[in-house]
Design a protein around this motif. Sequence first.
Motif, PDB file in Angstrom:
ATOM      1  N   CYS A 149       0.831  -1.107  -0.068  1.00 20.79           N
ATOM      2  CA  CYS A 149       0.070   0.052  -0.165  1.00 20.79           C
ATOM      3  C   CYS A 149       0.804   1.355  -0.079  1.00 20.79           C
ATOM      4  O   CYS A 149       0.387   2.470   0.191  1.00 20.79           O
ATOM      5  CB  CYS A 149      -0.881   0.174   1.155  1.00 20.79           C
ATOM      6  SG  CYS A 149      -0.012  -0.009   2.878  1.00 20.79           S
ATOM      7  N   ARG A 163       0.267   3.473   3.076  1.00 20.14           N
ATOM      8  CA  ARG A 163      -1.044   4.240   3.458  1.00 20.14           C
ATOM      9  C   ARG A 163      -1.852   3.233   4.258  1.00 20.14           C
ATOM     10  O   ARG A 163      -2.585   3.993   4.985  1.00 20.14           O
ATOM     11  CB  ARG A 163      -1.885   4.283   2.125  1.00 20.14           C
ATOM     12  CG  ARG A 163      -1.471   5.376   1.008  1.00 20.14           C
ATOM     13  CD  ARG A 163      -2.323   5.556  -0.181  1.00 20.14           C
ATOM     14  NE  ARG A 163      -2.369   4.456  -0.899  1.00 20.14           N
ATOM     15  CZ  ARG A 163      -1.276   4.415  -2.040  1.00 20.14           C
ATOM     16  NH1 ARG A 163      -0.657   5.198  -2.174  1.00 20.14           N
ATOM     17  NH2 ARG A 163      -1.436   3.390  -2.939  1.00 20.14           N
ATOM     18  N   CYS A 223      -2.886  -0.960   4.659  1.00 21.09           N
ATOM     19  CA  CYS A 223      -3.721  -2.025   4.223  1.00 21.09           C
ATOM     20  C   CYS A 223      -4.040  -3.395   5.040  1.00 21.09           C
ATOM     21  O   CYS A 223      -3.251  -3.203   6.229  1.00 21.09           O
ATOM     22  CB  CYS A 223      -3.270  -2.523   2.939  1.00 21.09           C
ATOM     23  SG  CYS A 223      -1.625  -3.441   2.962  1.00 21.09           S
ATOM     24  N   HIS A 276      -3.141  -1.951   8.701  1.00 25.13           N
ATOM     25  CA  HIS A 276      -3.257  -0.409   8.594  1.00 25.13           C
ATOM     26  C   HIS A 276      -2.345   0.494   9.075  1.00 25.13           C
ATOM     27  O   HIS A 276      -2.665   1.681   9.578  1.00 25.13           O
ATOM     28  CB  HIS A 276      -4.816  -0.243   9.046  1.00 25.13           C
ATOM     29  CG  HIS A 276      -5.455  -1.104   8.227  1.00 25.13           C
ATOM     30  ND1 HIS A 276      -6.211  -0.692   6.777  1.00 25.13           N
ATOM     31  CD2 HIS A 276      -6.237  -2.329   8.483  1.00 25.13           C
ATOM     32  CE1 HIS A 276      -7.061  -1.520   6.512  1.00 25.13           C
ATOM     33  NE2 HIS A 276      -7.079  -2.678   7.343  1.00 25.13           N
ATOM     34  N   GLY A 311       0.886   0.880   7.746  1.00 22.65           N
ATOM     35  CA  GLY A 311       1.909   1.346   6.647  1.00 22.65           C
ATOM     36  C   GLY A 311       3.159   0.885   6.848  1.00 22.65           C
ATOM     37  O   GLY A 311       3.951   0.969   6.115  1.00 22.65           O
TER      38      GLY A 311
END
Length: 343
Positions: A266, A269, A271, A276, A278
């Motif tokens: 990602c 960002r 994922c 989540h 990064g």
Amino acid sequence: MKTKIEQLRKQFEEEKNNMHSLQEIEELRLEFMGKKGLVTALMNDFRSVPNEEKRELGMLINSLKQEIEKSLQEMKNTLEEEELNNKLRSDKRIDFSLPINDKTGSLNPRTILQKQIIDIFVSMGFIIEDGNEIETEYNNFDSVNVPANHPARDMQDTFWLNNGEVLKTQTSAAQNRILKEHGPKCRVLFPGRCFRNEEVNSTHENTFFQIEGVVVDENVSVSNLIYFMEEMLKGVMKKDVKVRLRPGFFPFTEPSFELDATCPLCAGRGCNACSHTGWLELCPCGMIHPNVLKEAGIDPEKYNGFAFGLGFDRLVMIKTGLDDIRYLNSNNVKLLKQYGTKI
Ligand code: DAH
């Protein structure tokens, strides 16, 4: 003469239908084109035709000759091809009627990625070494500064053998032997299979792979460690990857770090793969503890170095998108086929 030419053409057409072997074709050739053949005789007759007819008759004879030659050659080719096919068919080793064998193997995604990583480190001057799978307690623990009764021995639930040796719990088990062998200025990479007495689930295996690296020299710094790791990850991910260090704890390094890399899926960002955040937690590492150097006969006052133990299976899962570590040991042919060439 014209009628004779036409007759010969007809005769040839009829006789050619009865050809079943190369021998027969050769006989037919001799009958028409041989020194005493029918077409050759026609050529002899041609000499005595009046001049004004020569042009037309000459052309007719020539085209008959060409037709016969072409036809003989074609018959020969067809028969030769048939004979070859018959021979191959009777040869037991080749059966052309069988479906094409698509059961050729593929490499395990681990093997492919390991080769890539090795190539990257070799290009940066590393030597590749091997480790044992059965190790002494000394190599696996004592030599890398894990004292008796140290919690690290419990942390790494060990498979103990009856003779007091262990199934290597970490590639670090080869550090002492390798440092002794390669001396105080070295860059060595040693991948290996490790074992821990763990309950197996989608993220934990009792048999897993690490890739360990050590660099020892004068004035080695943490930035050197960061540089090598970034280069390796860039090479593997085929894109720019940033790393960060968080404090960690390992008996063999001081200071110790947990190295995270920006999530390549990602680009930082956030994922599922990186929960989540990064960042992916990839590689414990640190500056080699002076005790470890001393134990390998290297003067820690003069030399220092870094070491890392890449959680290699995790990297394979990130690269393949596999979400269960157990697949990697499963020998599932369908999976190996799908991912074995994807990496
Ligand atoms: N051997 C450690 C383990 O399996 C990983 C490790 C940590 C290796 C730090 C190192 C290091 O070389 O410096 O948990």
